[in-house]
Design a protein around this motif. Structure first.
Motif, PDB file in Angstrom:
ATOM      1  N   ALA A  21      10.614   3.493  16.589  1.00 40.26           N
ATOM      2  CA  ALA A  21      11.710   2.675  16.731  1.00 40.26           C
ATOM      3  C   ALA A  21      12.381   1.674  15.548  1.00 40.26           C
ATOM      4  N   MET A  22      11.131   1.666  15.064  1.00 43.83           N
ATOM      5  CA  MET A  22      12.025   0.378  13.779  1.00 43.83           C
ATOM      6  C   MET A  22      12.972   1.373  13.162  1.00 43.83           C
ATOM      7  N   GLU A  23      12.287   2.684  13.124  1.00 42.58           N
ATOM      8  CA  GLU A  23      13.644   3.490  12.066  1.00 42.58           C
ATOM      9  C   GLU A  23      14.539   3.080  12.562  1.00 42.58           C
ATOM     10  N   ARG A  24      14.454   3.903  13.816  1.00 38.37           N
ATOM     11  CA  ARG A  24      15.481   3.985  14.454  1.00 38.37           C
ATOM     12  C   ARG A  24      16.448   3.005  14.795  1.00 38.37           C
ATOM     13  N   TYR A  25      16.304   1.631  15.054  1.00 34.26           N
ATOM     14  CA  TYR A  25      16.925   0.898  15.515  1.00 34.26           C
ATOM     15  C   TYR A  25      17.686  -0.111  13.016  1.00 34.26           C
ATOM     16  N   LYS A  26      16.652   0.731  12.173  1.00 32.51           N
ATOM     17  CA  LYS A  26      17.704   0.204  10.990  1.00 32.51           C
ATOM     18  C   LYS A  26      18.041   1.356  10.632  1.00 32.51           C
ATOM     19  N   LYS A  27      18.562   2.401  10.996  1.00 30.09           N
ATOM     20  CA  LYS A  27      19.180   3.716  10.586  1.00 30.09           C
ATOM     21  C   LYS A  27      20.552   3.382  11.392  1.00 30.09           C
ATOM     22  N   LYS A  28      20.519   2.185  12.918  1.00 28.09           N
ATOM     23  CA  LYS A  28      21.633   2.301  13.614  1.00 28.09           C
ATOM     24  C   LYS A  28      22.373   0.202  12.807  1.00 28.09           C
ATOM     25  N   LYS A  29      21.339  -0.598  12.406  1.00 24.49           N
ATOM     26  CA  LYS A  29      21.914  -1.330  11.625  1.00 24.49           C
ATOM     27  C   LYS A  29      23.157  -0.652  10.262  1.00 24.49           C
ATOM     28  N   LYS A  30      22.308   0.252   9.705  1.00 26.67           N
ATOM     29  CA  LYS A  30      23.051   0.390   8.451  1.00 26.67           C
ATOM     30  C   LYS A  30      24.024   0.977   8.834  1.00 26.67           C
ATOM     31  N   LYS A  31      24.436   1.876  10.084  1.00 26.87           N
ATOM     32  CA  LYS A  31      25.533   2.573  10.698  1.00 26.87           C
ATOM     33  C   LYS A  31      26.611   1.819  10.712  1.00 26.87           C
ATOM     34  N   VAL A  32      26.281   1.014  11.636  1.00 27.57           N
ATOM     35  CA  VAL A  32      27.355  -1.058  12.342  1.00 27.57           C
ATOM     36  C   VAL A  32      27.979  -1.187  11.276  1.00 27.57           C
ATOM     37  N   ALA A  33      26.939  -1.848  10.036  1.00 29.63           N
ATOM     38  CA  ALA A  33      27.486  -2.199   8.583  1.00 29.63           C
ATOM     39  C   ALA A  33      28.571  -1.320   7.652  1.00 29.63           C
ATOM     40  N   LEU A  34      28.464  -0.507   7.819  1.00 34.11           N
ATOM     41  CA  LEU A  34      29.131   0.544   7.313  1.00 34.11           C
ATOM     42  C   LEU A  34      30.882   0.910   7.674  1.00 34.11           C
ATOM     43  N   CYS A  35      30.840   0.802   8.981  1.00 35.69           N
ATOM     44  CA  CYS A  35      31.520   0.635  10.288  1.00 35.69           C
ATOM     45  C   CYS A  35      32.483  -0.332   9.621  1.00 35.69           C
ATOM     46  N   HIS A  36      31.244  -1.957   9.376  1.00 38.66           N
ATOM     47  CA  HIS A  36      32.291  -3.115   9.178  1.00 38.66           C
ATOM     48  C   HIS A  36      32.562  -3.074   7.978  1.00 38.66           C
ATOM     49  N   GLU A  37      32.316  -2.560   7.167  1.00 37.38           N
ATOM     50  CA  GLU A  37      32.596  -1.913   5.546  1.00 37.38           C
ATOM     51  C   GLU A  37      33.501  -1.720   5.904  1.00 37.38           C
ATOM     52  N   LYS A  38      33.952  -0.407   6.577  1.00 41.02           N
ATOM     53  CA  LYS A  38      34.833   0.472   6.563  1.00 41.02           C
ATOM     54  C   LYS A  38      36.212  -0.381   6.606  1.00 41.02           C
ATOM     55  N   VAL A  39      36.159  -1.732   7.531  1.00 40.41           N
ATOM     56  CA  VAL A  39      37.094  -1.932   8.737  1.00 40.41           C
ATOM     57  C   VAL A  39      37.840  -2.825   7.182  1.00 40.41           C
ATOM     58  N   ARG A  40      36.151  -3.730   6.522  1.00 42.37           N
ATOM     59  CA  ARG A  40      36.598  -4.840   5.939  1.00 42.37           C
ATOM     60  C   ARG A  40      37.739  -3.914   4.833  1.00 42.37           C
ATOM     61  N   ASN A  41      37.522  -2.833   4.159  1.00 40.67           N
ATOM     62  CA  ASN A  41      38.019  -2.320   3.264  1.00 40.67           C
ATOM     63  C   ASN A  41      39.655  -1.948   3.198  1.00 40.67           C
ATOM     64  N   GLN A  42      39.730  -1.374   4.657  1.00 42.25           N
ATOM     65  CA  GLN A  42      41.294  -1.266   5.331  1.00 42.25           C
ATOM     66  C   GLN A  42      42.327  -2.254   5.356  1.00 42.25           C
ATOM     67  N   ARG A  43      41.277  -3.567   6.260  1.00 45.11           N
ATOM     68  CA  ARG A  43      42.275  -4.745   5.937  1.00 45.11           C
ATOM     69  C   ARG A  43      42.587  -5.131   4.713  1.00 45.11           C
ATOM     70  N   LYS A  44      41.821  -4.949   3.585  1.00 43.11           N
ATOM     71  CA  LYS A  44      41.859  -5.432   2.345  1.00 43.11           C
ATOM     72  C   LYS A  44      42.885  -4.564   1.475  1.00 43.11           C
ATOM     73  N   ASP A  45      42.983  -3.583   1.813  1.00 46.29           N
ATOM     74  CA  ASP A  45      43.643  -2.808   1.244  1.00 46.29           C
ATOM     75  C   ASP A  45      45.478  -3.123   1.717  1.00 46.29           C
ATOM     76  N   TYR A  46      45.645  -2.392   2.899  1.00 49.35           N
ATOM     77  CA  TYR A  46      46.463  -3.201   4.239  1.00 49.35           C
ATOM     78  C   TYR A  46      47.350  -4.893   3.321  1.00 49.35           C
ATOM     79  N   HIS A  47      47.128  -5.671   2.620  1.00 52.99           N
ATOM     80  CA  HIS A  47      46.343  -6.848   2.800  1.00 52.99           C
ATOM     81  C   HIS A  47      47.378  -6.948   1.693  1.00 52.99           C
ATOM     82  N   HIS A  48      46.669  -6.183   0.755  1.00 55.61           N
ATOM     83  CA  HIS A  48      46.928  -5.552  -1.257  1.00 55.61           C
ATOM     84  C   HIS A  48      48.511  -5.206  -0.840  1.00 55.61           C
ATOM     85  N   LYS A  49      48.762  -3.983  -0.079  1.00 57.44           N
ATOM     86  CA  LYS A  49      50.232  -3.541  -0.502  1.00 57.44           C
ATOM     87  C   LYS A  49      51.485  -3.760   0.281  1.00 57.44           C
ATOM     88  N   LEU A  50      50.779  -4.820   1.566  1.00 57.33           N
ATOM     89  CA  LEU A  50      51.982  -5.364   2.550  1.00 57.33           C
ATOM     90  C   LEU A  50      52.167  -6.892   1.184  1.00 57.33           C
TER      91      LEU A  50
END
Length: 162
Positions: A21-50
């Motif tokens: 269960a701990m391993e599954r939790y760590k995998k999900k936590k990493k997956k959520v962190a990657l999603c947050h990073e993707k959104v952060r990078n998309q926002r940063k890219d859009y702000h730079h272009k605009l």
């Protein structure tokens, strides 16, 4: 479990007893962190272009210095106001404008941009947020945000020319 070992508040206590269960939790936590990073990078890219597009297009930019923290608390908008990266966008726009030798003006947050008539200059004493159409005694009738944008533009011109 050692007495000094404390668990993370977001992690259910039973996970610490089950290694799978701990391993599954760590995998999900990493997956959520990657999603947050993707959104952060998309926002940063859009702000730079605009911000680059605005800095390349205009010789001067005037913006209203908004108190985003107060807006998130008072307007029942919550974290939606804080999560849009407005401050980061303004920082990028400011440095790009100054880098190109162009004017970047911040209008004081207490300037009555919404309450002031863009035609005659009359300032309303009280204006509700629900009033979306600005109606003045002089006969001026327009969208509240358009009226505020005209006032901010004119105040920016006044500051630049002063």
């Amino acid at each position: 479990r050692p007495a000094c070992y404390t668990h993370h508040p977001a992690c259910p206590a039973y996970i610490y007893d089950d290694p799978e269960a701990m391993e599954r939790y760590k995998k999900k936590k990493k997956k959520v962190a990657l999603c947050h990073e993707k959104v952060r990078n998309q926002r940063k890219d859009y702000h730079h272009k605009l911000s680059r597009k605005i800095a390349d297009t205009y010789d001067a930019v005037a913006i209203e210095d908004l108190n985003m923290k107060a807006m998130s608390q008072c307007l029942n908008l919550g974290k939606g106001v804080m999560d849009n990266g407005y401050g980061m966008f303004l920082n990028q726009l400011e440095y790009k404008m100054k880098d190109r030798g162009k004017e970047f003006v911040k209008i004081d947050r207490f300037y009555p941009s919404s309450k002031k008539c863009s035609r005659c200059g009359n300032v309303k004493e009280h204006l509700e947020l629900s009033e979306r159409i600005y109606i003045c005694e002089c006969g001026n009738r327009m969208d509240r945000d358009v009226n505020a944008a005209i006032n901010i533009r004119e105040e920016g011109k006044r500051i630049i020319c002063a």
